[in-house]
Design an enzyme around this catalytic site. Structure first.
Site, PDB file in Angstrom:
ATOM      1  N   LYS A   1       0.849  -1.202   0.000  1.00 12.90           N
ATOM      2  CA  LYS A   1       0.000   0.000   0.000  1.00 12.90           C
ATOM      3  C   LYS A   1       0.881   1.247   0.000  1.00 12.90           C
ATOM      4  O   LYS A   1       0.600   2.207  -0.706  1.00 12.90           O
ATOM      5  CB  LYS A   1      -0.917   0.021   1.232  1.00 12.90           C
ATOM      6  CG  LYS A   1      -2.029  -1.022   1.232  1.00 12.90           C
ATOM      7  CD  LYS A   1      -2.957  -0.744   2.417  1.00 12.90           C
ATOM      8  CE  LYS A   1      -3.966  -1.824   2.658  1.00 12.90           C
ATOM      9  NZ  LYS A   1      -4.780  -1.575   3.860  1.00 12.90           N
TER      10      LYS A   1
ATOM     11  N   ASP B   1      -8.496   1.043   4.373  1.00 10.41           N
ATOM     12  CA  ASP B   1      -8.938  -0.299   4.707  1.00 10.41           C
ATOM     13  C   ASP B   1      -9.611  -0.828   3.454  1.00 10.41           C
ATOM     14  O   ASP B   1     -10.468  -0.167   2.865  1.00 10.41           O
ATOM     15  CB  ASP B   1      -9.899  -0.326   5.900  1.00 10.41           C
ATOM     16  CG  ASP B   1      -9.992  -1.739   6.449  1.00 10.41           C
ATOM     17  OD1 ASP B   1      -8.980  -2.245   6.994  1.00 10.41           O
ATOM     18  OD2 ASP B   1     -11.056  -2.390   6.293  1.00 10.41           O
ATOM     19  N   SER B   2      -9.162  -1.997   3.041  1.00  7.71           N
ATOM     20  CA  SER B   2      -9.608  -2.476   1.742  1.00  7.71           C
ATOM     21  C   SER B   2      -9.869  -3.964   1.770  1.00  7.71           C
ATOM     22  O   SER B   2      -9.522  -4.644   2.732  1.00  7.71           O
ATOM     23  CB  SER B   2      -8.559  -2.125   0.686  1.00  7.71           C
ATOM     24  OG  SER B   2      -7.277  -2.457   1.154  1.00  7.71           O
TER      25      SER B   2
ATOM     26  N   PHE C   1      -0.133  -7.262  -5.511  1.00  3.58           N
ATOM     27  CA  PHE C   1      -0.046  -8.030  -4.267  1.00  3.58           C
ATOM     28  C   PHE C   1      -1.419  -8.636  -3.982  1.00  3.58           C
ATOM     29  O   PHE C   1      -2.368  -8.439  -4.749  1.00  3.58           O
ATOM     30  CB  PHE C   1       0.414  -7.129  -3.105  1.00  3.58           C
ATOM     31  CG  PHE C   1      -0.623  -6.117  -2.647  1.00  3.58           C
ATOM     32  CD1 PHE C   1      -0.848  -4.952  -3.356  1.00  3.58           C
ATOM     33  CD2 PHE C   1      -1.386  -6.340  -1.491  1.00  3.58           C
ATOM     34  CE1 PHE C   1      -1.800  -4.023  -2.931  1.00  3.58           C
ATOM     35  CE2 PHE C   1      -2.330  -5.415  -1.055  1.00  3.58           C
ATOM     36  CZ  PHE C   1      -2.543  -4.251  -1.789  1.00  3.58           C
ATOM     37  N   GLY C   2      -1.511  -9.323  -2.871  1.00  2.00           N
ATOM     38  CA  GLY C   2      -2.792  -9.870  -2.415  1.00  2.00           C
ATOM     39  C   GLY C   2      -3.499 -10.688  -3.476  1.00  2.00           C
ATOM     40  O   GLY C   2      -2.921 -11.598  -4.077  1.00  2.00           O
ATOM     41  N   TYR C   3      -4.754 -10.328  -3.729  1.00  2.00           N
ATOM     42  CA  TYR C   3      -5.588 -11.097  -4.656  1.00  2.00           C
ATOM     43  C   TYR C   3      -5.412 -10.657  -6.115  1.00  2.00           C
ATOM     44  O   TYR C   3      -6.144 -11.120  -6.991  1.00  2.00           O
ATOM     45  CB  TYR C   3      -7.064 -10.948  -4.250  1.00  2.00           C
ATOM     46  CG  TYR C   3      -7.384 -11.419  -2.847  1.00  2.00           C
ATOM     47  CD1 TYR C   3      -7.811 -12.727  -2.611  1.00  2.00           C
ATOM     48  CD2 TYR C   3      -7.268 -10.558  -1.749  1.00  2.00           C
ATOM     49  CE1 TYR C   3      -8.109 -13.164  -1.332  1.00  2.00           C
ATOM     50  CE2 TYR C   3      -7.561 -10.983  -0.460  1.00  2.00           C
ATOM     51  CZ  TYR C   3      -7.980 -12.285  -0.257  1.00  2.00           C
ATOM     52  OH  TYR C   3      -8.280 -12.719   1.007  1.00  2.00           O
ATOM     53  N   ASP C   4      -4.469  -9.757  -6.394  1.00  4.80           N
ATOM     54  CA  ASP C   4      -4.315  -9.199  -7.745  1.00  4.80           C
ATOM     55  C   ASP C   4      -4.231 -10.258  -8.855  1.00  4.80           C
ATOM     56  O   ASP C   4      -4.848 -10.077  -9.911  1.00  4.80           O
ATOM     57  CB  ASP C   4      -3.083  -8.284  -7.821  1.00  4.80           C
ATOM     58  CG  ASP C   4      -3.368  -6.903  -7.236  1.00  4.80           C
ATOM     59  OD1 ASP C   4      -4.550  -6.578  -7.023  1.00  4.80           O
ATOM     60  OD2 ASP C   4      -2.406  -6.150  -6.997  1.00  4.80           O
TER      61      ASP C   4
ATOM     62  N   LYS D   1      -2.636  -0.332 -13.037  1.00 10.34           N
ATOM     63  CA  LYS D   1      -3.537  -0.686 -11.934  1.00 10.34           C
ATOM     64  C   LYS D   1      -4.063   0.580 -11.251  1.00 10.34           C
ATOM     65  O   LYS D   1      -5.258   0.706 -11.012  1.00 10.34           O
ATOM     66  CB  LYS D   1      -2.825  -1.603 -10.915  1.00 10.34           C
ATOM     67  CG  LYS D   1      -3.713  -1.962  -9.734  1.00 10.34           C
ATOM     68  CD  LYS D   1      -3.015  -2.804  -8.662  1.00 10.34           C
ATOM     69  CE  LYS D   1      -3.876  -2.873  -7.413  1.00 10.34           C
ATOM     70  NZ  LYS D   1      -3.233  -3.557  -6.282  1.00 10.34           N
TER      71      LYS D   1
HETATM   72  P1  ITT Z   1      -2.945  -2.289   7.056  1.00 16.71           P
HETATM   73  O1  ITT Z   1      -4.172  -2.660   7.847  1.00 16.71           O
HETATM   74  O2  ITT Z   1      -1.746  -2.077   7.917  1.00 16.71           O
HETATM   75  O3  ITT Z   1      -3.178  -1.159   6.105  1.00 16.71           O
HETATM   76  P2  ITT Z   1      -3.477  -4.817   5.716  1.00 16.71           P
HETATM   77  O4  ITT Z   1      -2.816  -5.569   4.590  1.00 16.71           O
HETATM   78  O5  ITT Z   1      -3.797  -5.626   6.949  1.00 16.71           O
HETATM   79  O6  ITT Z   1      -2.552  -3.569   6.099  1.00 16.71           O
HETATM   80  P3  ITT Z   1      -6.298  -4.390   5.303  1.00 16.71           P
HETATM   81  O7  ITT Z   1      -6.655  -4.740   6.691  1.00 16.71           O
HETATM   82  O8  ITT Z   1      -6.950  -3.213   4.652  1.00 16.71           O
HETATM   83  O9  ITT Z   1      -4.733  -4.109   5.153  1.00 16.71           O
HETATM   84  O10 ITT Z   1      -6.513  -5.691   4.418  1.00 16.71           O
HETATM   85  C1  ITT Z   1      -6.633  -5.588   3.058  1.00 16.71           C
HETATM   86  C2  ITT Z   1      -6.392  -6.936   2.396  1.00 16.71           C
HETATM   87  O11 ITT Z   1      -7.226  -7.005   1.233  1.00 16.71           O
HETATM   88  C3  ITT Z   1      -4.958  -7.045   1.893  1.00 16.71           C
HETATM   89  O12 ITT Z   1      -4.110  -7.662   2.825  1.00 16.71           O
HETATM   90  C4  ITT Z   1      -5.127  -7.883   0.622  1.00 16.71           C
HETATM   91  O13 ITT Z   1      -5.200  -9.242   0.952  1.00 16.71           O
HETATM   92  C5  ITT Z   1      -6.494  -7.417   0.119  1.00 16.71           C
HETATM   93  N1  ITT Z   1      -6.331  -6.281  -0.809  1.00 16.71           N
HETATM   94  C6  ITT Z   1      -6.627  -4.957  -0.565  1.00 16.71           C
HETATM   95  N2  ITT Z   1      -6.307  -4.196  -1.616  1.00 16.71           N
HETATM   96  C7  ITT Z   1      -5.789  -5.028  -2.533  1.00 16.71           C
HETATM   97  C8  ITT Z   1      -5.249  -4.843  -3.823  1.00 16.71           C
HETATM   98  O14 ITT Z   1      -5.142  -3.633  -4.348  1.00 16.71           O
HETATM   99  N3  ITT Z   1      -4.823  -5.904  -4.484  1.00 16.71           N
HETATM  100  C9  ITT Z   1      -4.910  -7.131  -3.958  1.00 16.71           C
HETATM  101  N4  ITT Z   1      -5.378  -7.413  -2.736  1.00 16.71           N
HETATM  102  C10 ITT Z   1      -5.817  -6.364  -2.032  1.00 16.71           C
END
Ligand code: ITT
Length: 200
Positions: free
Chosen positions: A12, A70-71, A150-153, A171
């Site tokens: 992020k 928060d995402s 990252f994540g689910y991308d 993106k």
């Molecule tokens: P912070 O709370 O410290 O910001 P975090 O990773 O725990 O970090 P969140 O609680 O907002 O953040 O969780 C968001 C999750 O959703 C993140 O870990 C990913 O698994 C997913 N996610 C969010 N945005 C994403 C993106 O742009 N691409 C892929 N996955 C995403």
């Protein structure tokens, strides 16, 4: 005005830094200030509530204005899950994707609709605060594609390409976080203008 990017997620920080690079906006990450974002308890029941908790925490710790994201991913066939629990869905990115694809096993292409949501909260030392939200709709693919993001991308398909197959800039142009940041910057502009007029 200098802001804290209130996240412990390095991806992020990277996305926000890239999007803010050419703008007149100064930001520093919570990590650079020695703030441990794991200490902020995300016990809200909406994206907005959790974003506010994180921004409030970093603002109190630093004495600086702070913004937090928060995402998460909301999958229609799963009734909107994992949603605000996207980070807690499994231990790491690989495990999250494997679990998601397993849960969607047998779900046809037309029913694999999903959206990414990003709520950004801004909190100021004087108590002023606001939240904004960005959303991007797409579909969950049958297998991961690409190594970007990252994540689910890698499994989030947007107009025929996964977020994992896009460059960062591609993106940002269509992402939930890019949309939320755009709204956030508009709100900040309004607040700054209000302050200027209040001073007159
Ligand atoms: P912070 O709370 O410290 O910001 P975090 O990773 O725990 O970090 P969140 O609680 O907002 O953040 O969780 C968001 C999750 O959703 C993140 O870990 C990913 O698994 C997913 N996610 C969010 N945005 C994403 C993106 O742009 N691409 C892929 N996955 C995403």
């Amino acid at each position: 005005m200098k802001f804290v990017i209130a996240t412990g997620n390095a991806h992020k920080v990277e996305e926000f830094s890239r999007m803010l690079k050419n703008l007149d906006f100064s930001a520093i990450s919570a990590k650079e200030l020695g703030i441990d974002m794991d200490e902020a308890e995300e016990d809200g029941d909406t994206f907005e509530a959790n974003a506010l908790i994180k921004a409030q925490y970093a603002c109190e710790k630093s004495g600086l204005p702070a913004f937090a994201d928060d995402s998460g991913l909301c999958v229609d066939a799963l009734g909107g899950r994992p949603g605000i629990y996207s980070a807690r869905y499994a231990q790491n990115d690989q495990a999250r994707i494997t679990k998601l694809l397993k849960e969607l096993d047998g779900v046809k292409e037309e029913n694999r609709t999903a959206k990414f949501v990003s709520a950004i909260a801004c909190v100021f030392p004087d108590g002023k605060k606001f939240t904004v939200r960005g959303e991007t709709e797409g579909k969950i693919d049958f297998e991961p594609r690409g190594v970007g993001g990252f994540g689910y991308d890698p499994v989030f398909l947007y107009e025929g390409k996964s977020f994992g197959q896009m460059t960062g800039v591609e993106k940002d142009a269509v992402s939930h976080r890019g949309k939320a940041l755009e709204k956030c910057l508009l709100e900040l502009k309004k607040i700054t203008e209000e302050d200027i007029y209040a001073d007159k």
